[in-house]
Design a protein around this motif. Structure first.
Motif, PDB file in Angstrom:
ATOM      1  N   GLU A  44       0.689  -1.253   0.231  1.00  0.00           N
ATOM      2  CA  GLU A  44      -0.093   0.230  -0.592  1.00  0.00           C
ATOM      3  C   GLU A  44       0.955   0.936  -0.554  1.00  0.00           C
ATOM      4  N   LYS A  45       2.135   1.056   0.826  1.00  0.00           N
ATOM      5  CA  LYS A  45       2.609   2.447   0.718  1.00  0.00           C
ATOM      6  C   LYS A  45       3.296   2.581  -0.831  1.00  0.00           C
ATOM      7  N   ALA A  46       3.881   1.913  -1.470  1.00  0.00           N
ATOM      8  CA  ALA A  46       4.324   2.010  -3.019  1.00  0.00           C
ATOM      9  C   ALA A  46       3.502   2.675  -3.513  1.00  0.00           C
ATOM     10  N   ILE A  47       1.860   2.545  -3.620  1.00  0.00           N
ATOM     11  CA  ILE A  47       0.416   2.379  -4.740  1.00  0.00           C
ATOM     12  C   ILE A  47       0.534   4.277  -4.487  1.00  0.00           C
ATOM     13  N   GLU A  48       0.153   4.361  -2.744  1.00  0.00           N
ATOM     14  CA  GLU A  48       0.309   6.130  -2.349  1.00  0.00           C
ATOM     15  C   GLU A  48       1.546   6.429  -2.895  1.00  0.00           C
ATOM     16  N   GLU A  49       2.807   6.480  -2.630  1.00  0.00           N
ATOM     17  CA  GLU A  49       4.167   6.894  -3.972  1.00  0.00           C
ATOM     18  C   GLU A  49       3.498   7.050  -5.320  1.00  0.00           C
ATOM     19  N   HIS A  50       3.199   6.452  -5.986  1.00  0.00           N
ATOM     20  CA  HIS A  50       2.641   6.071  -7.390  1.00  0.00           C
ATOM     21  C   HIS A  50       1.650   7.117  -7.742  1.00  0.00           C
ATOM     22  N   ILE A  51       0.659   6.872  -6.829  1.00  0.00           N
ATOM     23  CA  ILE A  51      -0.550   7.173  -7.088  1.00  0.00           C
ATOM     24  C   ILE A  51      -0.552   9.056  -6.896  1.00  0.00           C
ATOM     25  N   ARG A  52       0.650   9.522  -5.802  1.00  0.00           N
ATOM     26  CA  ARG A  52       1.524  10.775  -5.919  1.00  0.00           C
ATOM     27  C   ARG A  52       1.841  11.186  -7.058  1.00  0.00           C
ATOM     28  N   GLY A  53       2.349  10.469  -7.734  1.00  0.00           N
ATOM     29  CA  GLY A  53       3.121  10.866  -9.145  1.00  0.00           C
ATOM     30  C   GLY A  53       2.107  11.262  -9.609  1.00  0.00           C
ATOM     31  N   ILE A  54       1.288  10.157 -10.249  1.00  0.00           N
ATOM     32  CA  ILE A  54       0.059  10.478 -11.212  1.00  0.00           C
ATOM     33  C   ILE A  54      -0.841  11.453 -11.472  1.00  0.00           C
ATOM     34  N   LEU A  55      -1.436  11.811  -9.659  1.00  0.00           N
ATOM     35  CA  LEU A  55      -1.745  13.450  -9.301  1.00  0.00           C
ATOM     36  C   LEU A  55      -0.733  13.967 -10.165  1.00  0.00           C
ATOM     37  N   ALA A  56       0.458  14.333  -9.839  1.00  0.00           N
ATOM     38  CA  ALA A  56       1.480  15.465 -10.311  1.00  0.00           C
ATOM     39  C   ALA A  56       1.717  15.275 -11.904  1.00  0.00           C
ATOM     40  N   ALA A  57       1.886  14.637 -12.126  1.00  0.00           N
ATOM     41  CA  ALA A  57       1.964  13.778 -13.905  1.00  0.00           C
ATOM     42  C   ALA A  57       0.509  14.246 -14.692  1.00  0.00           C
ATOM     43  N   LEU A  58      -0.665  14.276 -14.152  1.00  0.00           N
ATOM     44  CA  LEU A  58      -1.712  14.917 -14.619  1.00  0.00           C
ATOM     45  C   LEU A  58      -1.982  16.481 -14.509  1.00  0.00           C
ATOM     46  N   GLY A  59      -1.205  17.010 -14.119  1.00  0.00           N
ATOM     47  CA  GLY A  59      -0.802  18.190 -13.776  1.00  0.00           C
ATOM     48  C   GLY A  59      -1.470  18.985 -12.830  1.00  0.00           C
ATOM     49  N   ASP A  60      -1.854  18.965 -11.300  1.00  0.00           N
ATOM     50  CA  ASP A  60      -2.566  18.836 -10.195  1.00  0.00           C
ATOM     51  C   ASP A  60      -1.918  19.159  -9.025  1.00  0.00           C
ATOM     52  N   ASP A  61      -2.248  19.589  -8.014  1.00  0.00           N
ATOM     53  CA  ASP A  61      -1.158  19.101  -6.957  1.00  0.00           C
ATOM     54  C   ASP A  61      -1.324  18.402  -6.277  1.00  0.00           C
ATOM     55  N   PRO A  62      -0.880  17.629  -5.545  1.00  0.00           N
ATOM     56  CA  PRO A  62      -1.129  16.639  -4.981  1.00  0.00           C
ATOM     57  C   PRO A  62      -1.309  16.771  -3.460  1.00  0.00           C
ATOM     58  N   GLU A  63      -0.841  18.635  -3.224  1.00  0.00           N
ATOM     59  CA  GLU A  63      -0.497  18.936  -1.513  1.00  0.00           C
ATOM     60  C   GLU A  63      -2.112  19.256  -1.071  1.00  0.00           C
ATOM     61  N   ARG A  64      -3.353  19.005  -2.289  1.00  0.00           N
ATOM     62  CA  ARG A  64      -4.004  20.527  -2.302  1.00  0.00           C
ATOM     63  C   ARG A  64      -5.219  19.679  -1.496  1.00  0.00           C
ATOM     64  N   GLU A  65      -6.706  20.940  -1.012  1.00  0.00           N
ATOM     65  CA  GLU A  65      -6.822  20.371   0.265  1.00  0.00           C
ATOM     66  C   GLU A  65      -7.586  18.486  -0.092  1.00  0.00           C
ATOM     67  N   GLY A  66      -8.290  18.772  -1.552  1.00  0.00           N
ATOM     68  CA  GLY A  66      -8.737  17.849  -1.675  1.00  0.00           C
ATOM     69  C   GLY A  66      -8.232  16.770  -1.931  1.00  0.00           C
ATOM     70  N   LEU A  67      -7.026  16.590  -2.484  1.00  0.00           N
ATOM     71  CA  LEU A  67      -5.817  15.361  -2.752  1.00  0.00           C
ATOM     72  C   LEU A  67      -5.484  15.289  -1.667  1.00  0.00           C
ATOM     73  N   LYS A  68      -5.346  15.912  -0.616  1.00  0.00           N
ATOM     74  CA  LYS A  68      -4.276  15.509   0.270  1.00  0.00           C
ATOM     75  C   LYS A  68      -4.172  14.489   0.956  1.00  0.00           C
ATOM     76  N   ASP A  69      -5.398  13.228   0.620  1.00  0.00           N
ATOM     77  CA  ASP A  69      -5.738  12.130   1.275  1.00  0.00           C
ATOM     78  C   ASP A  69      -5.840  11.061   0.196  1.00  0.00           C
ATOM     79  N   THR A  70      -5.937  11.580  -1.304  1.00  0.00           N
ATOM     80  CA  THR A  70      -6.113  10.219  -2.051  1.00  0.00           C
ATOM     81  C   THR A  70      -5.719   9.984  -2.278  1.00  0.00           C
ATOM     82  N   PRO A  71      -4.394   9.104  -2.394  1.00  0.00           N
ATOM     83  CA  PRO A  71      -2.766   8.703  -2.550  1.00  0.00           C
ATOM     84  C   PRO A  71      -3.218   7.427  -1.845  1.00  0.00           C
ATOM     85  N   LYS A  72      -3.713   8.024  -0.230  1.00  0.00           N
ATOM     86  CA  LYS A  72      -4.054   6.924   0.980  1.00  0.00           C
ATOM     87  C   LYS A  72      -5.132   6.147   0.740  1.00  0.00           C
ATOM     88  N   ARG A  73      -5.847   7.216   0.311  1.00  0.00           N
ATOM     89  CA  ARG A  73      -7.682   5.978   0.135  1.00  0.00           C
ATOM     90  C   ARG A  73      -7.925   5.316  -1.257  1.00  0.00           C
TER      91      ARG A  73
END
Ligand SMILES: [Zn+2]
Length: 196
Positions: free
Chosen positions: A4-33
């Motif tokens: 699960e830890k590795a999946i979180e990392e990669h999802i964060r990378g995908i969010l950034a690659a999509l041009g979004d900000d993984p740290e913004r409020e709506g997304l910050k827990d998304t990798p974990k979810r």
């Protein structure tokens, strides 16, 4: 086991690659979810088909009217069909959801019978993998044979694939039907009546 830890990392990378900000409020827990969701919807990837057979493989002696048995040990005229088992899966080509999925499983008992709810559990677990619809039918049939000892098994599946309905040619009402027919279900067209 699923990392699960590795999946979180990669999802964060995908969010950034999509041009979004993984740290913004709506997304910050998304990798974990997403990681937690993947652990759940891909739980079947932790087990082989034989392990699934073992998990749900409690069978009962088919103690019914043994005088019906033929010389070959088969019970002519007996078939078990569980129809329209709700399930879901994800296609291995797009990691896209396959939904509105229903499986019908039939077999001719050969001395051992499996609890009917266990058949639904087998379908559910086989769906929890990166799959192809045809492969789901083969996996379910393999496991039912391992559990019951019967080679007369049929599995039909219908499903919508979101990689077809929501992208590309957008055929939104398209359903895919597949059939895995073995033993008498393959050789005797009359047996196919049961799995329509
Ligand atoms: Zn696909």
């Amino acid at each position: 086991m699923i990392n699960e830890k590795a999946i979180e990392e990669h999802i964060r990378g995908i969010l950034a690659a999509l041009g979004d900000d993984p740290e913004r409020e709506g997304l910050k827990d998304t990798p974990k979810r997403v990681a937690q969701m993947y652990a759940e919807v891909f739980a079947g990837m932790n087990y082989t088909n034989s392990e699934i057979a073992e998990m749900f493989g409690k069978t009962f002696e088919d103690g019914l009217d043994t005088e019906m048995e033929s010389d070959a040990g088969h019970c002519p005229g007996r078939v078990v069909v569980v129809r329209d088992i709700d399930m879901f899966s994800y296609c291995e080509h797009h990691m896209a959801l396959m939904y509105d999925m229903k499986a019908t499983v039939a077999y001719i008992p050969n001395g051992r019978v499996i609890g009917l709810s266990k058949i639904a559990r087998v379908c559910d677990m086989v769906g929890r993998r990166l799959q192809l619809q045809e492969k789901i039918g083969r996996d379910i049939a393999d496991i039912i044979t391992m559990i019951t000892g019967s080679d007369d098994v049929a599995v039909t599946i219908e499903a919508c694939h979101s990689c077809v309905t929501a992208r590309g040619i957008k055929k939104t009402n398209t359903k895919t039907y597949t059939a895995e027919l073995r033993g008498q279900f393959r050789t005797d067209p009359a047996m196919q009546f049961y799995i329509r």
